[in-house]
Every structure is written in C-alpha cells, then in structure tokens.
Scaffold this active site. Structure first.
Site, PDB file in Angstrom:
ATOM      1  CE1 TYR A   1       5.650  16.464  -9.633  1.00 13.19           C
ATOM      2  CE2 TYR A   1       6.878  14.855 -10.658  1.00 13.19           C
ATOM      3  CZ  TYR A   1       6.456  16.046 -10.701  1.00 13.19           C
ATOM      4  OH  TYR A   1       6.655  16.948 -11.772  1.00 13.19           O
TER       5      TYR A   1
ATOM      6  CG  HIS B   1      11.660  22.555 -11.121  1.00 15.81           C
ATOM      7  ND1 HIS B   1      11.676  21.354 -11.795  1.00 15.81           N
ATOM      8  CD2 HIS B   1      12.622  23.252 -11.662  1.00 15.81           C
ATOM      9  CE1 HIS B   1      12.395  21.351 -12.763  1.00 15.81           C
ATOM     10  NE2 HIS B   1      13.123  22.456 -12.850  1.00 15.81           N
TER      11      HIS B   1
ATOM     12  CE  LYS C   1       7.095  19.534  -6.706  1.00 15.65           C
ATOM     13  NZ  LYS C   1       8.235  19.918  -7.732  1.00 15.65           N
TER      14      LYS C   1
ATOM     15  CG  HIS D   1      11.537  17.943  -5.659  1.00 16.41           C
ATOM     16  ND1 HIS D   1      11.062  17.414  -6.914  1.00 16.41           N
ATOM     17  CD2 HIS D   1      11.980  16.620  -4.979  1.00 16.41           C
ATOM     18  CE1 HIS D   1      11.293  16.326  -7.157  1.00 16.41           C
ATOM     19  NE2 HIS D   1      11.885  15.967  -5.780  1.00 16.41           N
TER      20      HIS D   1
ATOM     21  CG  ASP E   1      15.941  22.394 -14.717  1.00 12.61           C
ATOM     22  OD1 ASP E   1      15.086  23.449 -14.319  1.00 12.61           O
ATOM     23  OD2 ASP E   1      15.761  21.323 -14.801  1.00 12.61           O
TER      24      ASP E   1
ATOM     25  CG  ASN F   1       2.518  16.170 -11.845  1.00 12.65           C
ATOM     26  OD1 ASN F   1       1.333  16.147 -12.377  1.00 12.65           O
ATOM     27  ND2 ASN F   1       2.791  16.881 -11.050  1.00 12.65           N
TER      28      ASN F   1
ATOM     29  CD  GLN G   1      -1.373  18.284 -11.920  1.00 14.28           C
ATOM     30  OE1 GLN G   1      -2.232  19.349 -11.651  1.00 14.28           O
ATOM     31  NE2 GLN G   1      -0.128  18.375 -12.608  1.00 14.28           N
TER      32      GLN G   1
ATOM     33  NE  ARG H   1      13.157  14.786 -16.037  1.00 13.74           N
ATOM     34  CZ  ARG H   1      12.441  15.049 -17.144  1.00 13.74           C
ATOM     35  NH1 ARG H   1      11.639  16.378 -17.093  1.00 13.74           N
ATOM     36  NH2 ARG H   1      12.501  14.442 -18.050  1.00 13.74           N
TER      37      ARG H   1
ATOM     38  CD  GLU I   1      -2.962  -1.214   2.396  1.00 12.26           C
ATOM     39  OE1 GLU I   1      -2.168  -0.698   3.416  1.00 12.26           O
ATOM     40  OE2 GLU I   1      -3.975  -1.743   2.443  1.00 12.26           O
TER      41      GLU I   1
END
Length: 185
Positions: free
Chosen positions: A132, A62, A72, A119, A170, A48, A46, A59, A28
């Site tokens: 995420y 942000h 997140k 992040h 970035d 992603n 949401q 990446r 779970e």
C-alpha cells in the site's frame, strides 16, 4: 483503469486493466496522472508491504492523526484479503459505517482509503502480501486504532471472531464510542 464509486463518500475501488495471453498478464497498477485526475490530486510519499502468514490474521483498524494522517491505496499482491475501511469523520452522514471488499492477486483490485478512515484487513488464505502506498510517512506518536470487533460498527468479518490472529496492540484498541474526534467531514 476503471474507478468504482463506493457507498461511503471518499472511498474508491480502482480496477487496473490486464492484458493477458498464455504467458500471463501485464497491468499498469498505478499511474500518477490518472490517479490525480480521477481520484485525488495527492502525492504518495511511502510504499509499505506486509506479509501475514496465517489464515484469519487481522491487522487493524489503524489510522494516523494530523499532520501525519494517511490516505492509503491498498492492493493484495499475493493471497486474498477482506479489506475494510471505517468512516471516522465527525459530521459525516456515514460516520461509524464500514465498507469491505475482497482484494486478491487474482482480481487485481485496489481500494483507495482517504485520511479520516480507519483501515484493516483479514487474511482469507495463508501467506498474504499486502502492498500500500501512503500520503504521509509513518509517525509512531500519531499512530492510533479502533477495535476491529466493535459491535457498534458491526463489521461482518468472513471469519469466526474468536479465532482471529491479532497483535496485542489490536486486541486493546478503543471502541468507536471512546474515540476522540480527530477528523471532520
């Protein structure tokens, strides 16, 4: 599920239990009531997913501004990543400090990163898929970033800095010293 408190207030590592046998495992990975009771009473709006094909893809870092600031809950569902959160909350005793951990399909761990943190992640193997959940939708006008290699932050990325695979965006993010105050502790 277990929760591990981390050295920067607000961050948490979540370790779902796995029940396994010769066929594989069952886990779970998210329970709304458990999350609300043990981490934060929040709603995720949401989910992603991103694929990074090359080893050394970075990446981030942000974040989004209010009213679209996002918490997140990050997990790696294929591959292995070095996941990082940087405290950008003005007045925080850990302002500008970072925390990094390896997330992988094998360890099943997740990192909770509340609003007020930048992040990012670096891929450690090819073909990493990151999933995420976020507490606010994406909003392009609120999208901001922080330079992933800012020496004032000093993230110890597990890859040579000169070989990182980056987006043009970035590469051009501001340093921490240039960041306007967006979050308070």
């Amino acid at each position: 599920m277990k929760i591990e408190t981390l050295p920067i207030a607000g961050l948490a590592k979540i370790i779902p239990a796995r029940l396994g046998d010769h066929r594989g495992y069952f886990s779970e990975v998210f329970k709304d009531g458990w999350f609300r009771q043990n981490v934060l009473d929040t709603t995720f709006v949401q989910e992603n997913e991103s694929l990074s094909a090359a080893v050394g893809t970075v990446r981030g870092l942000h974040f989004q501004l209010h009213p679209f600031a996002q918490g997140k809950l990050v997990r790696c569902i294929a591959g292995r990543i070095f996941d990082v959160a940087v405290d950008i909350r003005i007045g925080s005793p850990t302002y500008g400090k970072w925390y990094g951990t390896e997330l992988s399909m094998e360890n099943g761990e997740q990192l909770w990163i509340p609003a007020g943190f930048a992040h990012g992640f670096a891929t450690l193997v090819p073909n990493c898929i990151i999933s995420y959940k976020v507490t606010a939708p994406y909003d392009a006008t609120s999208d901001r970033g922080l330079l992933w290699s800012d020496p004032d932050i000093g993230i110890q990325w597990p890859l040579p800095l000169d070989s990182a695979v980056l987006s043009d965006k970035d590469k051009m993010q501001p340093r921490l010293a240039e960041l306007s105050s967006s979050f308070s502790y």
